[in-house]
Design a protein around this motif. Structure first.
Motif, PDB file in Angstrom:
ATOM      1  N   ALA A   1      14.326   6.482  29.514  1.00 33.50           N
ATOM      2  CA  ALA A   1      13.876   5.911  30.438  1.00 33.50           C
ATOM      3  C   ALA A   1      12.405   5.831  30.353  1.00 33.50           C
ATOM      4  CB  ALA A   1      14.302   6.120  31.711  1.00 33.50           C
ATOM      5  N   GLY A   2      11.760   7.091  30.330  1.00 36.90           N
ATOM      6  CA  GLY A   2      10.278   7.079  30.195  1.00 36.90           C
ATOM      7  C   GLY A   2       9.611   6.455  29.111  1.00 36.90           C
ATOM      8  N   THR A   3      10.374   6.500  27.978  1.00 40.56           N
ATOM      9  CA  THR A   3      10.116   5.967  26.451  1.00 40.56           C
ATOM     10  C   THR A   3      10.081   4.448  26.690  1.00 40.56           C
ATOM     11  OG1 THR A   3      10.773   7.948  25.359  1.00 40.56           O
ATOM     12  CG2 THR A   3      10.488   5.940  24.024  1.00 40.56           C
ATOM     13  N   ILE A   4      10.941   3.764  27.222  1.00 37.68           N
ATOM     14  CA  ILE A   4      11.176   2.584  27.341  1.00 37.68           C
ATOM     15  C   ILE A   4      10.107   1.830  28.397  1.00 37.68           C
ATOM     16  CG2 ILE A   4      12.802   0.576  28.183  1.00 37.68           C
ATOM     17  CD1 ILE A   4      15.083   2.342  26.800  1.00 37.68           C
ATOM     18  N   LEU A   5       9.891   2.643  29.445  1.00 43.18           N
ATOM     19  CA  LEU A   5       8.905   1.909  30.320  1.00 43.18           C
ATOM     20  C   LEU A   5       7.531   2.077  29.809  1.00 43.18           C
ATOM     21  CD1 LEU A   5      10.411   3.565  33.780  1.00 43.18           C
ATOM     22  CD2 LEU A   5      10.132   1.152  33.045  1.00 43.18           C
ATOM     23  N   MET A   6       7.192   3.181  29.110  1.00 43.44           N
ATOM     24  CA  MET A   6       5.553   3.170  28.544  1.00 43.44           C
ATOM     25  C   MET A   6       5.694   2.269  27.527  1.00 43.44           C
ATOM     26  SD  MET A   6       3.039   4.935  28.912  1.00 43.44           S
ATOM     27  CE  MET A   6       1.389   5.138  28.119  1.00 43.44           C
ATOM     28  N   THR A   7       6.568   1.968  26.727  1.00 41.09           N
ATOM     29  CA  THR A   7       6.487   1.142  25.729  1.00 41.09           C
ATOM     30  C   THR A   7       6.322  -0.364  26.191  1.00 41.09           C
ATOM     31  OG1 THR A   7       7.766   2.675  24.294  1.00 41.09           O
ATOM     32  CG2 THR A   7       7.714   0.322  23.443  1.00 41.09           C
ATOM     33  N   ALA A   8       7.234  -0.739  27.105  1.00 39.22           N
ATOM     34  CA  ALA A   8       6.972  -2.099  27.899  1.00 39.22           C
ATOM     35  C   ALA A   8       5.787  -2.334  28.343  1.00 39.22           C
ATOM     36  CB  ALA A   8       8.144  -2.197  28.736  1.00 39.22           C
ATOM     37  N   ALA A   9       5.071  -1.180  29.069  1.00 36.59           N
ATOM     38  CA  ALA A   9       3.783  -1.339  29.479  1.00 36.59           C
ATOM     39  C   ALA A   9       2.712  -1.624  28.526  1.00 36.59           C
ATOM     40  CB  ALA A   9       3.383  -0.141  30.394  1.00 36.59           C
TER      41      ALA A   9
ATOM     42  N   THR B   1       3.933   0.605  15.919  1.00 35.07           N
ATOM     43  CA  THR B   1       3.899   1.894  15.773  1.00 35.07           C
ATOM     44  C   THR B   1       3.012   2.789  16.566  1.00 35.07           C
ATOM     45  OG1 THR B   1       4.100   1.613  13.200  1.00 35.07           O
ATOM     46  CG2 THR B   1       3.525   3.928  13.699  1.00 35.07           C
ATOM     47  N   LEU B   2       2.134   2.364  17.020  1.00 32.87           N
ATOM     48  CA  LEU B   2       1.340   3.050  18.104  1.00 32.87           C
ATOM     49  C   LEU B   2       2.059   3.115  19.512  1.00 32.87           C
ATOM     50  CD1 LEU B   2      -1.450   4.657  19.002  1.00 32.87           C
ATOM     51  CD2 LEU B   2      -2.435   2.278  19.214  1.00 32.87           C
ATOM     52  N   ARG B   3       2.726   1.939  19.709  1.00 34.05           N
ATOM     53  CA  ARG B   3       3.273   1.639  20.940  1.00 34.05           C
ATOM     54  C   ARG B   3       4.327   2.687  21.361  1.00 34.05           C
ATOM     55  NH1 ARG B   3       4.836  -4.128  21.423  1.00 34.05           N
ATOM     56  NH2 ARG B   3       6.711  -3.592  20.322  1.00 34.05           N
ATOM     57  N   TRP B   4       5.340   2.621  20.170  1.00 30.94           N
ATOM     58  CA  TRP B   4       6.436   3.543  20.205  1.00 30.94           C
ATOM     59  C   TRP B   4       6.063   5.002  20.439  1.00 30.94           C
ATOM     60  CZ3 TRP B   4      10.959   2.400  22.314  1.00 30.94           C
ATOM     61  CH2 TRP B   4      11.353   0.994  22.194  1.00 30.94           C
ATOM     62  N   THR B   5       4.992   5.404  19.458  1.00 35.36           N
ATOM     63  CA  THR B   5       4.661   6.723  19.351  1.00 35.36           C
ATOM     64  C   THR B   5       3.992   7.107  20.798  1.00 35.36           C
ATOM     65  OG1 THR B   5       3.906   6.509  17.248  1.00 35.36           O
ATOM     66  CG2 THR B   5       2.858   8.388  18.260  1.00 35.36           C
ATOM     67  N   LEU B   6       3.224   6.498  21.437  1.00 36.20           N
ATOM     68  CA  LEU B   6       2.875   6.619  22.957  1.00 36.20           C
ATOM     69  C   LEU B   6       3.868   6.690  23.821  1.00 36.20           C
ATOM     70  CD1 LEU B   6      -0.533   4.408  23.174  1.00 36.20           C
ATOM     71  CD2 LEU B   6      -0.429   6.965  23.315  1.00 36.20           C
ATOM     72  N   GLY B   7       4.744   5.536  23.655  1.00 38.51           N
ATOM     73  CA  GLY B   7       6.041   5.422  24.310  1.00 38.51           C
ATOM     74  C   GLY B   7       6.691   6.801  24.412  1.00 38.51           C
ATOM     75  N   LEU B   8       6.833   7.505  23.231  1.00 30.44           N
ATOM     76  CA  LEU B   8       7.730   8.536  23.058  1.00 30.44           C
ATOM     77  C   LEU B   8       6.969   9.750  23.353  1.00 30.44           C
ATOM     78  CD1 LEU B   8       9.221   8.262  19.394  1.00 30.44           C
ATOM     79  CD2 LEU B   8      10.388   8.574  21.380  1.00 30.44           C
ATOM     80  N   LEU B   9       5.898  10.079  23.132  1.00 33.32           N
ATOM     81  CA  LEU B   9       5.113  11.265  23.491  1.00 33.32           C
ATOM     82  C   LEU B   9       4.785  11.224  25.195  1.00 33.32           C
ATOM     83  CD1 LEU B   9       2.806  11.478  20.488  1.00 33.32           C
ATOM     84  CD2 LEU B   9       4.685  12.984  21.070  1.00 33.32           C
ATOM     85  N   VAL B  10       3.863  10.023  25.472  1.00 31.20           N
ATOM     86  CA  VAL B  10       3.711   9.998  26.843  1.00 31.20           C
ATOM     87  C   VAL B  10       4.611   9.563  27.760  1.00 31.20           C
ATOM     88  CG1 VAL B  10       1.711   8.937  28.574  1.00 31.20           C
ATOM     89  CG2 VAL B  10       1.167   9.465  26.145  1.00 31.20           C
ATOM     90  N   GLY B  11       5.254   8.681  27.573  1.00 35.20           N
ATOM     91  CA  GLY B  11       6.266   8.189  28.718  1.00 35.20           C
ATOM     92  C   GLY B  11       7.520   9.142  28.650  1.00 35.20           C
ATOM     93  N   GLY B  12       8.104   9.215  27.356  1.00 36.03           N
ATOM     94  CA  GLY B  12       9.437  10.105  27.220  1.00 36.03           C
ATOM     95  C   GLY B  12       8.982  11.574  27.756  1.00 36.03           C
ATOM     96  N   GLY B  13       7.906  12.146  27.111  1.00 36.88           N
ATOM     97  CA  GLY B  13       7.428  13.465  27.226  1.00 36.88           C
ATOM     98  C   GLY B  13       7.180  13.724  28.837  1.00 36.88           C
ATOM     99  N   THR B  14       6.472  13.029  29.544  1.00 36.46           N
ATOM    100  CA  THR B  14       6.189  13.041  30.763  1.00 36.46           C
ATOM    101  C   THR B  14       7.393  13.090  31.707  1.00 36.46           C
ATOM    102  OG1 THR B  14       4.097  12.286  30.496  1.00 36.46           O
ATOM    103  CG2 THR B  14       4.859  12.310  32.670  1.00 36.46           C
ATOM    104  N   ALA B  15       8.131  12.094  31.513  1.00 38.12           N
ATOM    105  CA  ALA B  15       9.469  11.952  32.233  1.00 38.12           C
ATOM    106  C   ALA B  15      10.323  13.073  32.151  1.00 38.12           C
ATOM    107  CB  ALA B  15      10.214  10.630  32.110  1.00 38.12           C
ATOM    108  N   GLY B  16      10.429  13.327  30.707  1.00 41.05           N
ATOM    109  CA  GLY B  16      11.367  14.447  30.546  1.00 41.05           C
ATOM    110  C   GLY B  16      10.773  15.786  31.005  1.00 41.05           C
TER     111      GLY B  16
END
Length: 142
Positions: free
Chosen positions: A29-37, A44-59
């Protein structure tokens, strides 16, 4: 769903079951929300940030919460869970209330005096001249 969620806060077995499901889901969920923003970025940058920042923070937040509740259950036999759940809910509601009310408080403290920023006249003149030079015309001072 609301009843199960509330039961999860106060009944350790239900809480453990929900944490088992929601901890992995929080990464997704964090990855998808960050990537959508970030639709304007390269994929590539969008999904990398989504995984690291969004998914990482939410997780990280969800894992920390699950570990705290697990430790409380293990050390107190579940007796501290209602206290932690009530504190968590109170902080969540208080955080939302502050988020909504602080702009109003700031506006009230300002008292209608504007935002209180004074521009240096020399800075304004230099900025205006740069705009004129870039546009190739004279400013309209009317």
């Amino acid at each position: 769903a609301t009843v199960v969620e509330i039961a999860g806060y106060y009944i350790p077995v239900v809480d453990h079951m929900l944490d088992t499901l929601t901890t992995p889901a929080s990464f997704v969920a964090g990855t998808i929300l960050m990537t959508a923003a970030l639709p304007h970025l390269d994929p590539t940058l969008r999904w990398t940030l989504g995984l690291l920042v969004g998914g990482g923070t939410a997780g990280l937040v969800q894992t920390g919460t699950a570990l705290l509740r697990g430790a409380a259950t293990a050390t107190t036999g579940g007796l501290a869970n209602p206290i932690l759940a009530t504190a968590e809910n109170t902080l969540a509601v208080g955080g939302v209330a502050l988020t909504l009310l602080l702009p109003l408080v700031a506006a009230g403290l300002e008292g209608g005096r504007g935002i209180g920023i004074e521009m240096d006249p020399d800075y304004v003149a230099i900025a205006r001249q740069r705009l004129v030079d870039a546009a190739g015309s004279q400013p309209d001072n009317s």
